[in-house]
Design an enzyme around this catalytic site. Sequence first.
Site, PDB file in Angstrom:
ATOM      1  CE  LYS A 169       1.743  -2.309  52.212  1.00  0.00           C
ATOM      2  NZ  LYS A 169       1.825  -1.711  51.015  1.00  0.00           N
TER       3      LYS A 169
HETATM    4  O1  G3P Z   1       2.654   2.649  50.446  1.00  0.00           O
HETATM    5  C1  G3P Z   1       1.813   3.263  50.763  1.00  0.00           C
HETATM    6  C2  G3P Z   1       1.025   3.966  49.876  1.00  0.00           C
HETATM    7  O2  G3P Z   1       0.362   2.888  48.925  1.00  0.00           O
HETATM    8  C3  G3P Z   1      -0.066   4.816  50.187  1.00  0.00           C
HETATM    9  O3  G3P Z   1       0.230   5.951  49.217  1.00  0.00           O
HETATM   10  O4  G3P Z   1      -0.202   8.060  48.197  1.00  0.00           O
HETATM   11  O5  G3P Z   1      -1.950   6.488  48.860  1.00  0.00           O
HETATM   12  O6  G3P Z   1      -0.993   7.683  50.545  1.00  0.00           O
HETATM   13  P1  G3P Z   1      -0.834   7.048  49.153  1.00  0.00           P
END
Ligand code: G3P
Length: 217
Positions: A87
């Site tokens: 990633k």
């Molecule tokens: O896959 C991306 C993710 O980990 C971010 O999610 O909920 O932190 O915006 P969030």
Amino acid sequence: MKFFIDTANLDQIREAQELGVLDGVTTNPSLMAKEGITGRDNILKHYVDICNIVDGDVSAEVIATDFDGMVKEGEQLAELHDQIVVKIPMIKEGVRAIKYFSDNEIRTNCTLVFSAGQALLAAKAGATYVSPFIGRLDDISTDGLNLIAEIRLIYDNYGFETEILAASIRHTMHVLECAKIGADVMTGPLSSIEGLLKHPLTDIGLEKFLADYKKGN
Ligand code: G3P
């Protein structure tokens, strides 16, 4: 549509895997920290533990932000297990690193994507997956789902093979809307997947079927 779970929590990953519909896992440094996984060796071991639970792709994020550092770290991550996808953040050096990995047959997930232009660049560089963060766009009054639609249109116009991995999914309706638009993959919490199975008429119907069966048996 592939279903990934966005967590570094092994119990949740096991639970999702047991459901039988899990295609992979995404993680990031924040999710690792949330599980208390710190120190390079522990983090690398944790990625292997995740790979040993799931059958599909497991995204492992580089920490370096310079080209040489990302290449070194990404190669080390890719060596860990054949399910690992490296990633890489959507920054200038990251685009170079994605191109390098693409040329060397190492799969990548371009993360922190918030615009169609960034997604176009990721595809040009040869990313395996592109991760638009829809929840974080919604958080700032910008339509995250519209970004998925824009990227779908652009990729289809030119036949880019990069898979659209709708990330930062917060709830079940995000999953459904992404499916309608044609995202290739969704990654979210287990609750966003489990929400798909819920309907009160199913529960009421089942209750009646079982009650009627009991009457005659
Ligand atoms: O896959 C991306 C993710 O980990 C971010 O999610 O909920 O932190 O915006 P969030």
